[in-house]
Design a protein around this motif. Structure first.
Motif, PDB file in Angstrom:
ATOM      1  N   LYS A  22      38.975  40.801 -32.012  1.00 29.48           N
ATOM      2  CA  LYS A  22      39.971  40.006 -31.314  1.00 29.48           C
ATOM      3  C   LYS A  22      39.734  38.536 -31.630  1.00 29.48           C
ATOM      4  CE  LYS A  22      40.347  43.219 -27.403  1.00 29.48           C
ATOM      5  NZ  LYS A  22      40.203  43.354 -25.931  1.00 29.48           N
ATOM      6  N   LEU A  23      40.817  37.782 -31.695  1.00 32.39           N
ATOM      7  CA  LEU A  23      40.682  36.351 -31.897  1.00 32.39           C
ATOM      8  C   LEU A  23      40.467  35.680 -30.550  1.00 32.39           C
ATOM      9  CD1 LEU A  23      43.444  35.658 -34.574  1.00 32.39           C
ATOM     10  CD2 LEU A  23      40.970  35.621 -34.881  1.00 32.39           C
ATOM     11  N   VAL A  24      39.373  34.961 -30.442  1.00 31.66           N
ATOM     12  CA  VAL A  24      39.028  34.299 -29.191  1.00 31.66           C
ATOM     13  C   VAL A  24      39.184  32.798 -29.382  1.00 31.66           C
ATOM     14  CG1 VAL A  24      37.232  33.943 -27.475  1.00 31.66           C
ATOM     15  CG2 VAL A  24      37.412  36.145 -28.655  1.00 31.66           C
ATOM     16  N   PRO A  25      40.171  32.174 -28.750  1.00 33.98           N
ATOM     17  CA  PRO A  25      40.360  30.730 -28.945  1.00 33.98           C
ATOM     18  C   PRO A  25      39.364  29.921 -28.132  1.00 33.98           C
ATOM     19  CG  PRO A  25      41.958  31.557 -27.372  1.00 33.98           C
ATOM     20  CD  PRO A  25      41.190  32.764 -27.866  1.00 33.98           C
ATOM     21  N   VAL A  26      39.024  28.747 -28.650  1.00 33.53           N
ATOM     22  CA  VAL A  26      38.321  27.768 -27.828  1.00 33.53           C
ATOM     23  C   VAL A  26      39.249  27.399 -26.678  1.00 33.53           C
ATOM     24  CG1 VAL A  26      37.487  25.373 -27.788  1.00 33.53           C
ATOM     25  CG2 VAL A  26      36.900  26.881 -29.694  1.00 33.53           C
ATOM     26  N   GLN A  27      38.723  27.323 -25.479  1.00 35.84           N
ATOM     27  CA  GLN A  27      39.560  27.089 -24.311  1.00 35.84           C
ATOM     28  C   GLN A  27      40.264  25.736 -24.386  1.00 35.84           C
ATOM     29  OE1 GLN A  27      37.517  27.795 -20.582  1.00 35.84           O
ATOM     30  NE2 GLN A  27      36.275  29.434 -21.475  1.00 35.84           N
ATOM     31  N   SER A 272      23.664  29.362 -24.737  1.00 39.13           N
ATOM     32  CA  SER A 272      24.935  29.596 -25.421  1.00 39.13           C
ATOM     33  C   SER A 272      25.472  30.989 -25.139  1.00 39.13           C
ATOM     34  CB  SER A 272      24.759  29.418 -26.934  1.00 39.13           C
ATOM     35  OG  SER A 272      25.942  29.796 -27.618  1.00 39.13           O
ATOM     36  N   ASN A 273      26.690  31.037 -24.620  1.00 40.20           N
ATOM     37  CA  ASN A 273      27.457  32.271 -24.482  1.00 40.20           C
ATOM     38  C   ASN A 273      28.276  32.374 -25.759  1.00 40.20           C
ATOM     39  OD1 ASN A 273      28.826  34.520 -23.545  1.00 40.20           O
ATOM     40  ND2 ASN A 273      29.828  33.471 -21.849  1.00 40.20           N
ATOM     41  N   GLN A 274      27.649  32.891 -26.811  1.00 40.51           N
ATOM     42  CA  GLN A 274      28.086  32.635 -28.179  1.00 40.51           C
ATOM     43  C   GLN A 274      29.523  33.036 -28.454  1.00 40.51           C
ATOM     44  OE1 GLN A 274      25.740  34.546 -31.250  1.00 40.51           O
ATOM     45  NE2 GLN A 274      26.323  33.033 -32.760  1.00 40.51           N
ATOM     46  N   GLN A 275      29.904  34.234 -28.083  1.00 38.96           N
ATOM     47  CA  GLN A 275      31.239  34.716 -28.431  1.00 38.96           C
ATOM     48  C   GLN A 275      32.323  34.222 -27.476  1.00 38.96           C
ATOM     49  OE1 GLN A 275      28.460  36.721 -28.822  1.00 38.96           O
ATOM     50  NE2 GLN A 275      28.612  36.490 -31.039  1.00 38.96           N
ATOM     51  N   ALA A 276      31.926  33.567 -26.383  1.00 42.53           N
ATOM     52  CA  ALA A 276      32.904  33.001 -25.446  1.00 42.53           C
ATOM     53  C   ALA A 276      33.095  31.509 -25.652  1.00 42.53           C
ATOM     54  CB  ALA A 276      32.469  33.267 -24.007  1.00 42.53           C
ATOM     55  N   ASN A 277      32.265  30.896 -26.517  1.00 42.77           N
ATOM     56  CA  ASN A 277      32.332  29.460 -26.781  1.00 42.77           C
ATOM     57  C   ASN A 277      32.092  28.630 -25.524  1.00 42.77           C
ATOM     58  OD1 ASN A 277      33.032  30.115 -29.481  1.00 42.77           O
ATOM     59  ND2 ASN A 277      35.166  30.320 -28.868  1.00 42.77           N
ATOM     60  N   THR A 278      31.144  29.099 -24.697  1.00 43.38           N
ATOM     61  CA  THR A 278      30.766  28.382 -23.487  1.00 43.38           C
ATOM     62  C   THR A 278      29.246  28.337 -23.380  1.00 43.38           C
ATOM     63  OG1 THR A 278      30.752  30.356 -22.067  1.00 43.38           O
ATOM     64  CG2 THR A 278      32.849  29.168 -22.284  1.00 43.38           C
ATOM     65  N   PHE A 279      28.759  27.560 -22.417  1.00 42.72           N
ATOM     66  CA  PHE A 279      27.334  27.518 -22.123  1.00 42.72           C
ATOM     67  C   PHE A 279      27.110  27.852 -20.657  1.00 42.72           C
ATOM     68  CE2 PHE A 279      27.639  25.189 -26.007  1.00 42.72           C
ATOM     69  CZ  PHE A 279      26.470  25.498 -26.675  1.00 42.72           C
ATOM     70  N   MET A 280      26.175  28.771 -20.424  1.00 46.93           N
ATOM     71  CA  MET A 280      25.833  29.186 -19.072  1.00 46.93           C
ATOM     72  C   MET A 280      24.689  28.309 -18.570  1.00 46.93           C
ATOM     73  SD  MET A 280      28.110  31.411 -19.386  1.00 46.93           S
ATOM     74  CE  MET A 280      28.213  32.602 -18.067  1.00 46.93           C
TER      75      MET A 280
END
Length: 352
Positions: A22-27, A272-280
């Protein structure tokens, strides 16, 4: 060159990554970098930050170019390449320590793993000159010996410096080996194994390692399983796992780890929440008097694409980085610089 905020904004909005077909866009509400570095030739992976001893505005970011013909690169605070090491064979992760005693003088060092030679490599800072006479062999006589992650621990009481090294694969325990770094008597940095420790789930690999010198802990990402915590000091002779956290918090891989220090004991652990493009974000000091309890306190969307490696400092580097600099690798052969202020603002909002 320094990339304008307008270009960085466009970069953040149109970037897509592939995850599980799936293509996951940067938010769209993701933080935008203040600086995007010049591109490296091959594949960025992991950054570290060296603080200039007299003028923090002259500090540099060291980043790995992960390829058979790769190396360590130095960037200034505008993201311009200002230095390069000799060619290295697939350098993976990098970390920095200050004041290694060599030939009677204190030298700041960058240590990187060289996966294709099964060595760690040691370079002086800021000039990136080799100090290791070709490298320090790691995981000798082991079936799995290709190094990936590295974190440096400086023991406060005697300033001894240790490299904690992870690998591409390994046993379910003693996955990490710890090496004491010192002058071998000839002005060359040598390494001696002083400890073997660390659990491993077997799910993927262990690449990201971060050390909290002041509190004396080492954290590492057991990818797709969780973040593990141990004591960093080998002299304690204590290899028990102190904490396992972050389970269920990540889309897929938990990767790069950075520690932001608000005081001697307080701050944040960012992963790094790598595949979500976020940081926890987790509390460095734990919670409710329990230093081994790490509830999730915030999730920070950034414009990074599948970020592997990350680093942060609380030092005032001037300008937009007066309260610190957050550096993250991104696909596209670049590193991205963020003002800590923008990250802190989102943490504060989510903690309320």
């Amino acid at each position: 060159m320094k990339i304008s905020s307008k270009i960085a904004l466009a970069f953040g909005l149109i970037s897509l990554v592939s995850c599980s077909d799936k293509l996951v866009p940067v938010q769209e509400d993701a933080l935008k970098p203040i600086v995007v570095t010049e591109k490296l030739p091959h594949d960025t992976d992991d950054p570290a930050i060296w603080i200039h001893p007299t003028d923090p505005s002259k500090s540099i970011v060291i980043g790995t170019d992960k390829d058979t013909n790769g190396g360590l690169y130095a960037f200034d605070l505008d993201g311009i390449i200002v230095g390069k090491s000799k060619v290295l064979r697939r350098p993976n992760n990098v970390d920095i320590a200050y004041g290694l005693l060599l030939n009677g003088k204190k030298v700041d060092i960058a240590v990187t793993t060289e996966r294709e030679t099964s060595k760690i490599r040691v370079f002086s800072l800021p000039d990136l000159k080799p100090l290791d006479d070709g490298g320090i062999s790691v995981f000798d006589e082991e079936e799995f010996h290709a190094p990936m992650g590295v974190g440096l621990y400086t023991r406060p009481e005697d300033q001894s410096i240790f490299a904690i090294v992870g690998r591409k694969d390994g046993p379910s325990d003693t996955y990490l080996w710890q090496y004491e770094l010192s002058d071998n008597g000839r002005g060359i940095v040598g390494g001696k194994v002083v400890r073997k420790f660390g659990k491993y789930s077997g799910k993927k690999e262990i690449e990201a390692i971060a050390v909290d010198n002041e509190l004396g802990y080492v954290y590492y990402s057991d990818e797709q399983f969780g973040i593990r915590k141990y004591y960093a000091n080998p002299a304690l002779n204590d290899n028990q796992e102190l904490a396992l956290f972050g389970q269920g918090d990540f889309k897929s891989d938990n990767e790069g780890i950075a520690i932001y220090k608000k005081s001697v004991t307080e701050g944040y652990i960012l992963v790094s929440n790598q595949q979500a493009n976020t940081f926890m974000v987790y509390p460095r000091e734990g919670v409710s008097g329990n230093t081994n309890s790490y509830p999730l306190v915030a999730e920070i969307p950034t414009s990074t694409i599948e970020c592997d490696g990350v680093e942060v400092t609380n030092v005032n580097l001037g300008g937009s980085f007066a309260n610190g600099l957050f550096v993250a690798m991104s696909n596209g052969m670049t590193f991205q610089y963020y003002s800590w202020n923008s990250i802190q603002e989102l943490i504060d909002v989510q903690k309320k």
